[in-house]
Write a protein that holds these residues in place. Sequence first.
Motif, mmCIF file in Angstrom:
data_model
loop_
_atom_site.group_PDB
_atom_site.id
_atom_site.type_symbol
_atom_site.label_atom_id
_atom_site.label_comp_id
_atom_site.label_asym_id
_atom_site.label_seq_id
_atom_site.Cartn_x
_atom_site.Cartn_y
_atom_site.Cartn_z
ATOM 1 N N SER A 204 0.830 -1.204 0.000
ATOM 2 C CA SER A 204 0.000 0.000 0.000
ATOM 3 C C SER A 204 0.864 1.253 0.000
ATOM 4 O O SER A 204 2.080 1.200 0.164
ATOM 5 C CB SER A 204 -0.906 0.000 1.223
ATOM 6 N N ILE A 205 0.225 2.388 -0.170
ATOM 7 C CA ILE A 205 0.943 3.665 -0.161
ATOM 8 C C ILE A 205 1.590 3.906 1.201
ATOM 9 O O ILE A 205 2.685 4.448 1.287
ATOM 10 C CB ILE A 205 0.008 4.824 -0.580
ATOM 11 N N ILE B 139 6.542 4.140 4.620
ATOM 12 C CA ILE B 139 7.396 3.569 5.668
ATOM 13 C C ILE B 139 8.711 3.090 5.070
ATOM 14 O O ILE B 139 9.790 3.330 5.624
ATOM 15 C CB ILE B 139 6.662 2.431 6.398
ATOM 16 N N LEU B 140 8.638 2.426 3.935
ATOM 17 C CA LEU B 140 9.846 1.981 3.242
ATOM 18 C C LEU B 140 10.733 3.170 2.891
ATOM 19 O O LEU B 140 11.950 3.136 3.083
ATOM 20 C CB LEU B 140 9.465 1.211 1.973
ATOM 21 N N GLY B 141 10.136 4.238 2.398
ATOM 22 C CA GLY B 141 10.891 5.439 2.054
ATOM 23 C C GLY B 141 11.522 6.087 3.265
ATOM 24 O O GLY B 141 12.654 6.569 3.212
ATOM 25 N N LEU B 142 10.807 6.118 4.373
ATOM 26 C CA LEU B 142 11.343 6.679 5.605
ATOM 27 C C LEU B 142 12.581 5.916 6.055
ATOM 28 O O LEU B 142 13.630 6.511 6.354
ATOM 29 C CB LEU B 142 10.273 6.656 6.691
ATOM 30 N N VAL B 143 12.489 4.610 6.069
ATOM 31 C CA VAL B 143 13.630 3.782 6.472
ATOM 32 C C VAL B 143 14.755 3.901 5.449
ATOM 33 O O VAL B 143 15.938 3.993 5.819
ATOM 34 C CB VAL B 143 13.190 2.319 6.670
ATOM 35 N N SER C 288 11.755 -1.095 -12.171
ATOM 36 C CA SER C 288 10.765 -1.730 -13.024
ATOM 37 C C SER C 288 10.874 -1.290 -14.478
ATOM 38 O O SER C 288 10.620 -2.073 -15.383
ATOM 39 C CB SER C 288 9.356 -1.455 -12.504
ATOM 40 N N ARG C 289 11.272 -0.063 -14.707
ATOM 41 C CA ARG C 289 11.313 0.475 -16.066
ATOM 42 C C ARG C 289 12.565 0.063 -16.839
ATOM 43 O O ARG C 289 12.483 -0.383 -17.977
ATOM 44 C CB ARG C 289 11.214 2.005 -15.985
ATOM 45 N N PHE C 290 13.735 0.234 -16.214
ATOM 46 C CA PHE C 290 14.985 0.049 -16.947
ATOM 47 C C PHE C 290 15.700 -1.266 -16.633
ATOM 48 O O PHE C 290 16.465 -1.757 -17.447
ATOM 49 C CB PHE C 290 15.935 1.217 -16.671
ATOM 50 N N LEU C 291 15.479 -1.821 -15.467
ATOM 51 C CA LEU C 291 16.157 -3.066 -15.091
ATOM 52 C C LEU C 291 15.275 -4.284 -15.269
ATOM 53 O O LEU C 291 15.679 -5.396 -14.953
ATOM 54 C CB LEU C 291 16.639 -2.974 -13.640
ATOM 55 N N ASP C 292 14.059 -4.061 -15.774
ATOM 56 C CA ASP C 292 13.102 -5.130 -16.028
ATOM 57 C C ASP C 292 12.887 -5.998 -14.790
ATOM 58 O O ASP C 292 12.802 -7.206 -14.858
ATOM 59 C CB ASP C 292 13.544 -5.983 -17.215
ATOM 60 N N ARG C 293 12.859 -5.335 -13.647
ATOM 61 C CA ARG C 293 12.628 -6.017 -12.365
ATOM 62 C C ARG C 293 11.343 -5.474 -11.770
ATOM 63 O O ARG C 293 11.331 -4.386 -11.197
ATOM 64 C CB ARG C 293 13.805 -5.760 -11.430
ATOM 65 N N PRO C 294 10.243 -6.196 -11.926
ATOM 66 C CA PRO C 294 8.976 -5.689 -11.394
ATOM 67 C C PRO C 294 9.032 -5.573 -9.872
ATOM 68 O O PRO C 294 9.706 -6.339 -9.190
ATOM 69 C CB PRO C 294 7.945 -6.730 -11.832
ATOM 70 N N ILE C 295 8.321 -4.601 -9.356
ATOM 71 C CA ILE C 295 8.278 -4.365 -7.920
ATOM 72 C C ILE C 295 7.357 -5.393 -7.277
ATOM 73 O O ILE C 295 6.234 -5.604 -7.715
ATOM 74 C CB ILE C 295 7.777 -2.936 -7.620
ATOM 75 N N SER C 296 7.850 -6.003 -6.233
ATOM 76 C CA SER C 296 7.095 -7.007 -5.516
ATOM 77 C C SER C 296 6.100 -6.337 -4.573
ATOM 78 O O SER C 296 6.335 -5.243 -4.076
ATOM 79 C CB SER C 296 8.054 -7.889 -4.724
ATOM 80 N N ASN C 297 5.005 -6.999 -4.302
ATOM 81 C CA ASN C 297 4.045 -6.499 -3.324
ATOM 82 C C ASN C 297 4.425 -6.884 -1.911
ATOM 83 O O ASN C 297 3.749 -6.499 -0.972
ATOM 84 C CB ASN C 297 2.640 -7.021 -3.641
ATOM 85 N N ASP C 298 5.489 -7.649 -1.766
ATOM 86 C CA ASP C 298 5.958 -8.071 -0.455
ATOM 87 C C ASP C 298 6.836 -6.983 0.147
ATOM 88 O O ASP C 298 7.790 -6.525 -0.474
ATOM 89 C CB ASP C 298 6.748 -9.372 -0.591
ATOM 90 N N PHE C 299 6.522 -6.561 1.371
ATOM 91 C CA PHE C 299 7.258 -5.475 2.025
ATOM 92 C C PHE C 299 8.705 -5.851 2.290
ATOM 93 O O PHE C 299 9.581 -5.000 2.290
ATOM 94 C CB PHE C 299 6.553 -5.107 3.330
ATOM 95 N N PHE C 300 8.984 -7.112 2.509
ATOM 96 C CA PHE C 300 10.325 -7.549 2.876
ATOM 97 C C PHE C 300 11.119 -8.129 1.715
ATOM 98 O O PHE C 300 12.023 -8.920 1.910
ATOM 99 C CB PHE C 300 10.254 -8.555 4.030
ATOM 100 N N ASP C 301 10.805 -7.733 0.494
ATOM 101 C CA ASP C 301 11.548 -8.164 -0.675
ATOM 102 C C ASP C 301 12.860 -7.384 -0.755
ATOM 103 O O ASP C 301 12.871 -6.145 -0.756
ATOM 104 C CB ASP C 301 10.718 -7.919 -1.944
#
Length: 90
Positions: free
Chosen positions: A2-3, A8-12, A48-61
């Motif tokens: 979620s946003i 939280i990820l950005g803060l850390v 996701s755009r340039f490294l062809d690595r989609p973002i996971s929905n898992d917080f701990f990826d």
Amino acid sequence: MSIIGWIILGLVAGVIAKVLLPGRDPGGLVGTTLIGIVGAFLGGWISSRFLDRPISNDFFDMATWIAAIGGSLVLLILYRMLFGNSRERR
């Protein structure tokens, strides 16, 4: 993820970027936090755009965390280059 999870990820990620690049930042803690949040979004977009690595929905990826920290580091370096001299003592 979620946003709120991204914030939280950005803060850390911003705190980790600040630890990796210590020094005086214009903007202080609030500026570093905002850089971390924007850096997390930037790192995820680049991944996701340039490294062809989609973002996971898992917080701990691990790839998501590395992308967020990398984006935060890039933004922190750019921010210091643009505004770094504004807080120097005279």
